[in-house]
Design a protein around this motif. Structure first.
Motif, mmCIF file in Angstrom:
data_model
loop_
_atom_site.group_PDB
_atom_site.id
_atom_site.type_symbol
_atom_site.label_atom_id
_atom_site.label_comp_id
_atom_site.label_asym_id
_atom_site.label_seq_id
_atom_site.Cartn_x
_atom_site.Cartn_y
_atom_site.Cartn_z
ATOM 1 N N THR A 149 10.329 7.600 3.882
ATOM 2 C CA THR A 149 9.352 6.380 3.388
ATOM 3 C C THR A 149 8.534 5.875 4.509
ATOM 4 O O THR A 149 8.692 5.934 5.818
ATOM 5 N N ASP A 150 7.591 5.352 4.130
ATOM 6 C CA ASP A 150 6.611 4.749 4.994
ATOM 7 C C ASP A 150 7.320 3.410 5.690
ATOM 8 O O ASP A 150 6.972 3.442 7.072
ATOM 9 N N VAL A 151 8.205 2.959 5.199
ATOM 10 C CA VAL A 151 9.056 1.619 5.853
ATOM 11 C C VAL A 151 9.701 2.494 6.967
ATOM 12 O O VAL A 151 9.744 1.777 8.235
ATOM 13 N N CYS A 152 10.186 3.533 6.680
ATOM 14 C CA CYS A 152 11.106 4.077 7.906
ATOM 15 C C CYS A 152 10.394 4.427 9.075
ATOM 16 O O CYS A 152 10.678 4.364 10.278
ATOM 17 N N LEU A 153 9.084 5.064 8.827
ATOM 18 C CA LEU A 153 8.253 5.595 9.929
ATOM 19 C C LEU A 153 7.705 4.168 10.706
ATOM 20 O O LEU A 153 7.400 4.069 11.849
ATOM 21 N N LYS A 154 7.455 3.196 9.947
ATOM 22 C CA LYS A 154 6.808 2.021 10.425
ATOM 23 C C LYS A 154 7.722 1.419 11.306
ATOM 24 O O LYS A 154 7.562 0.522 12.533
ATOM 25 N N ARG A 155 8.979 1.407 10.932
ATOM 26 C CA ARG A 155 10.139 0.860 11.782
ATOM 27 C C ARG A 155 10.367 1.301 13.071
ATOM 28 O O ARG A 155 10.581 0.766 14.164
ATOM 29 N N LYS A 156 10.142 2.930 13.008
ATOM 30 C CA LYS A 156 10.546 3.577 14.325
ATOM 31 C C LYS A 156 9.057 3.366 15.241
ATOM 32 O O LYS A 156 9.350 3.075 16.518
ATOM 33 N N ILE A 157 7.801 2.831 14.680
ATOM 34 C CA ILE A 157 6.646 2.586 15.437
ATOM 35 C C ILE A 157 6.792 1.080 15.861
ATOM 36 O O ILE A 157 6.530 0.860 17.238
ATOM 37 N N ARG A 158 7.319 0.410 15.350
ATOM 38 C CA ARG A 158 7.594 -1.224 15.802
ATOM 39 C C ARG A 158 8.822 -1.043 16.861
ATOM 40 O O ARG A 158 8.529 -1.832 17.870
ATOM 41 N N ASN A 159 9.675 -0.515 16.583
ATOM 42 C CA ASN A 159 10.781 -0.241 17.863
ATOM 43 C C ASN A 159 10.149 0.253 19.049
ATOM 44 O O ASN A 159 10.665 -0.089 19.902
ATOM 45 N N TYR A 160 9.460 1.297 18.850
ATOM 46 C CA TYR A 160 8.918 1.923 20.442
ATOM 47 C C TYR A 160 8.003 0.912 20.813
ATOM 48 O O TYR A 160 8.156 0.635 22.090
ATOM 49 N N LEU B 298 12.878 7.749 21.429
ATOM 50 C CA LEU B 298 13.735 6.412 21.562
ATOM 51 C C LEU B 298 14.392 5.995 20.323
ATOM 52 O O LEU B 298 14.926 4.943 20.316
ATOM 53 N N ASP B 299 14.780 7.043 19.519
ATOM 54 C CA ASP B 299 15.605 6.541 18.454
ATOM 55 C C ASP B 299 16.559 7.510 17.959
ATOM 56 O O ASP B 299 16.724 8.088 17.114
ATOM 57 N N ARG B 300 17.196 8.036 19.139
ATOM 58 C CA ARG B 300 18.162 9.000 19.058
ATOM 59 C C ARG B 300 19.631 8.556 18.357
ATOM 60 O O ARG B 300 19.886 7.415 18.776
ATOM 61 N N SER B 301 20.117 9.417 17.403
ATOM 62 C CA SER B 301 21.258 8.946 17.106
ATOM 63 C C SER B 301 22.371 10.295 16.429
ATOM 64 O O SER B 301 21.516 11.104 16.230
ATOM 65 N N ALA B 302 23.312 10.315 16.464
ATOM 66 C CA ALA B 302 24.252 11.372 15.921
ATOM 67 C C ALA B 302 23.721 11.566 14.534
ATOM 68 O O ALA B 302 23.540 12.687 13.871
ATOM 69 N N ALA B 303 23.504 10.470 13.656
ATOM 70 C CA ALA B 303 23.173 10.650 12.329
ATOM 71 C C ALA B 303 21.726 11.345 12.178
ATOM 72 O O ALA B 303 21.607 12.055 11.211
ATOM 73 N N ARG B 304 20.761 11.187 12.846
ATOM 74 C CA ARG B 304 19.430 11.563 12.646
ATOM 75 C C ARG B 304 19.392 12.983 13.343
ATOM 76 O O ARG B 304 18.304 13.663 13.128
#
Length: 259
Positions: free
Chosen positions: A49-60, A231-237
């Motif tokens: 989803t777009d929301v997922c991608l925007k969340r990663k941009i915000r977090n970065y 900057l969004d590393r996790s075992a789940a992803r």
């Protein structure tokens, strides 16, 4: 909008394409389907989803800038929206009670001042826009800001295969369970491999008229897209990476070719 914000806005329209992939991970779980990777039931293609991608941009951006003035993040964990909204009222030397007593055109001027404050101080509002409707008591009309940057859903190039992997753990939840078993079982959902494509749009017209999205903001956006998975590393992803960012720069504010 103030002349300062208006003058810093980008002057060219952009279209862009993001290509990213995932290896042995879940790029975007669906809470309505047991957190399985999102899949188009008709075609079998994966969806992010777009929301997922925007969340990663915000977090970065939040990690990189660390709340530097002008680069705060409005949609973030642990901070209620009206807490951020109240800062705009404080900057205008008023509060909800005082604002509620204002009449036109004073209230309209206050609306613009609040909107400009939020656009100037919050990167994600300046970029993606926001619905700011927590000033209900004051009935202010600054509520909706349409952002110049829009990103669509990402879709996998080919149909994906979602695998359910059973895992075990030796840590038992309760003392009673520990009397009868030594391990507990769980499940993880992964995509062995998927290459995804997302399309995005940058409106110079909205940047000039509404938020003041600048060339510096644009450079930061490209940087965030290229590195948002780092900057969004996790075992789940699993292992996710941006493979390509393709940008088309128009020659004018309104553009010279269809998207």
């Amino acid at each position: 909008m103030s002349e300062e914000i208006k003058g810093n806005a980008i002057q060219n329209r952009y279209e862009f394409v993001i290509l990213f992939d995932v290896v042995n991970g879940n790029p975007n779980g669906d809470p309505d389907a047991g957190n399985m990777p999102r899949i188009d039931a008709e075609t079998g293609h994966g969806i992010v989803t777009d929301v997922c991608l925007k969340r990663k941009i915000r977090n970065y951006v939040e990690t990189l800038k660390e709340d530097t003035e002008g680069y705060k993040i409005y949609i973030k964990e642990g901070v209620p929206l009206n807490t951020s909204d109240a800062k705009a009222l404080a900057a205008a030397n008023t509060d909800a009670d005082k604002a509620a007593k204002l009449k036109q055109p004073e209230k309209s001027e206050l609306d613009k001042a609040i909107r400009d404050y939020m656009c100037k101080h919050f990167f994600d509002i300046r970029t993606f826009g926001a619905v700011m409707t927590t000033f209900v008591k004051a009935a202010l009309n600054c509520g909706q800001v349409r952002g110049p940057v829009q990103i669509g859903f990402a879709r996998s190039i080919d149909p994906i295969v979602s695998q359910e992997v059973t895992i075990t753990r030796v840590a038992i939840t309760t003392e009673k369970d520990a009397e009868s078993k030594k391990t507990e079982m769980g499940r993880k959902h992964i995509v062995p491999y998927g290459l995804y494509r997302a399309e995005g749009y940058v409106s110079a017209n909205l940047a000039r008229k509404v938020t003041g999205f600048s060339e510096e903001d644009l450079a930061l956006l490209w940087d965030a897209i290229l590195h948002m998975f780092e900057l969004d590393r996790s075992a789940a992803r699993g292992n996710m990476a941006c493979r390509s960012l393709i940008v088309f720069r128009h020659e004018s504010e309104l553009g010279n070719a269809p998207a």
